[in-house]
Design an enzyme around this catalytic site. Structure first.
Site, PDB file in Angstrom:
ATOM      1  CG  ASN A  16      -2.183  -0.863   0.912  1.00 57.69           C
ATOM      2  OD1 ASN A  16      -3.031  -0.490   0.114  1.00 57.69           O
ATOM      3  ND2 ASN A  16      -2.238  -2.033   1.538  1.00 57.69           N
ATOM      4  NE  ARG A  93       3.574  -2.583  18.796  1.00 52.46           N
ATOM      5  CZ  ARG A  93       3.778  -3.662  19.549  1.00 52.46           C
ATOM      6  NH1 ARG A  93       4.043  -4.829  18.983  1.00 52.46           N
ATOM      7  NH2 ARG A  93       3.711  -3.586  20.857  1.00 52.46           N
ATOM      8  CB  ILE A  94      -3.342  -1.141  19.129  1.00 51.87           C
ATOM      9  CG1 ILE A  94      -3.874  -2.442  18.530  1.00 51.87           C
ATOM     10  CG2 ILE A  94      -4.493  -0.265  19.624  1.00 51.87           C
ATOM     11  CD1 ILE A  94      -4.571  -3.353  19.509  1.00 51.87           C
ATOM     12  CG  ASN A 109      -5.653   1.355   9.379  1.00 53.83           C
ATOM     13  OD1 ASN A 109      -4.537   1.042   8.949  1.00 53.83           O
ATOM     14  ND2 ASN A 109      -6.502   0.460   9.869  1.00 53.83           N
ATOM     15  CG  HIS A 111      -9.604  -3.226   8.379  1.00 57.79           C
ATOM     16  ND1 HIS A 111      -8.720  -3.849   9.244  1.00 57.79           N
ATOM     17  CD2 HIS A 111     -10.713  -3.986   8.367  1.00 57.79           C
ATOM     18  CE1 HIS A 111      -9.290  -4.936   9.729  1.00 57.79           C
ATOM     19  NE2 HIS A 111     -10.503  -5.050   9.206  1.00 57.79           N
ATOM     20  CB  SER A 138     -12.892   0.161   4.965  1.00 61.20           C
ATOM     21  OG  SER A 138     -13.861  -0.846   4.819  1.00 61.20           O
ATOM     22  CD  GLU A 144     -10.365   7.261  21.697  1.00 59.15           C
ATOM     23  OE1 GLU A 144     -11.191   7.202  20.745  1.00 59.15           O
ATOM     24  OE2 GLU A 144     -10.088   8.306  22.313  1.00 59.15           O
ATOM     25  CD  GLU A 145     -15.098   0.168  19.351  1.00 56.88           C
ATOM     26  OE1 GLU A 145     -15.648  -0.836  18.900  1.00 56.88           O
ATOM     27  OE2 GLU A 145     -15.699   1.217  19.650  1.00 56.88           O
ATOM     28  CB  VAL A 146      -8.882  -2.005  16.819  1.00 60.90           C
ATOM     29  CG1 VAL A 146      -8.249  -2.573  15.564  1.00 60.90           C
ATOM     30  CG2 VAL A 146      -7.834  -1.816  17.891  1.00 60.90           C
ATOM     31  CG  ASP A 147      -9.427  -2.288  12.214  1.00 62.28           C
ATOM     32  OD1 ASP A 147      -8.569  -1.494  11.809  1.00 62.28           O
ATOM     33  OD2 ASP A 147      -9.186  -3.467  12.493  1.00 62.28           O
ATOM     34  CD  GLU A 176      -5.847  -3.970   1.280  1.00 61.58           C
ATOM     35  OE1 GLU A 176      -4.879  -3.387   1.796  1.00 61.58           O
ATOM     36  OE2 GLU A 176      -6.159  -5.141   1.583  1.00 61.58           O
TER      37      GLU A 176
HETATM   38  C1  GRF Z   1      -3.118  -4.732   3.967  1.00 55.30           C
HETATM   39  O1  GRF Z   1      -3.955  -5.798   3.675  1.00 55.30           O
HETATM   40  C2  GRF Z   1      -3.842  -3.685   4.779  1.00 55.30           C
HETATM   41  O2  GRF Z   1      -5.197  -3.594   4.460  1.00 55.30           O
HETATM   42  C3  GRF Z   1      -3.685  -4.180   6.186  1.00 55.30           C
HETATM   43  O3  GRF Z   1      -2.391  -4.712   6.238  1.00 55.30           O
HETATM   44  C4  GRF Z   1      -1.999  -5.133   4.929  1.00 55.30           C
HETATM   45  C5  GRF Z   1      -0.729  -4.422   4.618  1.00 55.30           C
HETATM   46  O4  GRF Z   1      -0.178  -4.829   3.399  1.00 55.30           O
HETATM   47  N1  GRF Z   1      -3.899  -3.125   7.144  1.00 55.30           N
HETATM   48  P1  GRF Z   1       1.006  -4.013   2.762  1.00 55.30           P
HETATM   49  O5  GRF Z   1       2.123  -3.952   3.816  1.00 55.30           O
HETATM   50  O6  GRF Z   1       0.504  -2.639   2.429  1.00 55.30           O
HETATM   51  O7  GRF Z   1       1.422  -4.770   1.560  1.00 55.30           O
END
Ligand code: GRF
Length: 208
Positions: A16, A93-94, A109, A111, A138, A144-147, A176
């Site tokens: 990404n 890491r959270i 972020n 996800h 997404s 605070e709450e994850v995702d 993504e």
């Molecule tokens: C991706 O699937 C992203 O959605 C998730 O972690 C993965 C990271 O992949 N949060 P990369 O390191 O970007 O290839």
């Protein structure tokens, strides 16, 4: 046109990050990456950043006595680099209260699920186990709450008969790489705006 300054945070592969690097190569893209931070010295993404001439920092949680100190160091590095928007891209890491207090509404972020479905880990395995008809990804603001923060953009793909975790992950990953730069573009152009945990959309201006 001033470009929005991005700090990208990674822990691993960095595909990404690569998609963001490619998008920023276009001079008309309204953002640029000024810093890549990895909490792991072995992250493959660090090589991608170096290859693109982007400054990198390794800030390992293992080198700090507390999460607060770790996050203070991350915050300081972003501020020093002039970062305006933090993009988490596979950062494992959270995010705790220290970073959130300073970057809420300025940290996003990616996800690999259609949130609010499947927050957390192993999203594709869970989607297959539950025989979901669709999967996806997404980009959302970090809370605070994850995702759980407000969703900026999503992409949906079908789950195909015979899909494995790997085949489904690959189909989602392709999306993504499209929606992460698009989310950044929406924010950088002001088309999307964060206010009190919610997203506001600017109405398209008329070019008539
Ligand atoms: C991706 O699937 C992203 O959605 C998730 O972690 C993965 C990271 O992949 N949060 P990369 O390191 O970007 O290839």
């Amino acid at each position: 046109m001033a470009r929005l300054k991005l700090g990208v945070m990674i822990s691993g592969r960095g595909s990404n990050l690569q998609a963001l690097i490619e998008a920023c190569r276009d001079p008309s893209f309204p953002a640029e990456i000024v810093l890549v931070i990895s909490n792991s010295p072995d992250a493959q993404g660090l090589a991608r950043a170096k290859q693109a001439g982007i400054p990198t920092r390794v800030i390992s949680h293992k080198d700090y006595p507390s999460k607060k100190d770790f996050e203070e160091a991350i915050d300081a590095a972003h501020k020093k680099a002039g970062v305006e928007l933090i993009c988490l891209a596979g950062f494992m890491r959270i995010i705790g209260p220290t970073l959130l207090a300073r970057w809420r509404g300025k940290m996003i972020n990616i996800h690999p699920s259609l949130l609010p479905a499947y927050p957390g880990l192993d999203t594709h395995r869970r989607a297959l186990e539950e025989k979901a008809l669709h999967a996806g990804c997404s980009v959302h603001y970090v809370e605070e709450e994850v995702d759980a923060g407000a969703v900026i953009i999503q992409a949906k793909v079908p789950v195909e008969p015979g899909d494995t975790e790997e085949s489904l992950a690959a189909r989602v990953l392709e999306q993504e790489h499209k929606i992460y730069p698009e989310a950044v573009r929406l924010i950088a152009t002001g088309a999307v705006h964060y206010k009190n945990g919610h997203i506001q959309h600017r109405k398209e201006e008329s070019h008539a």
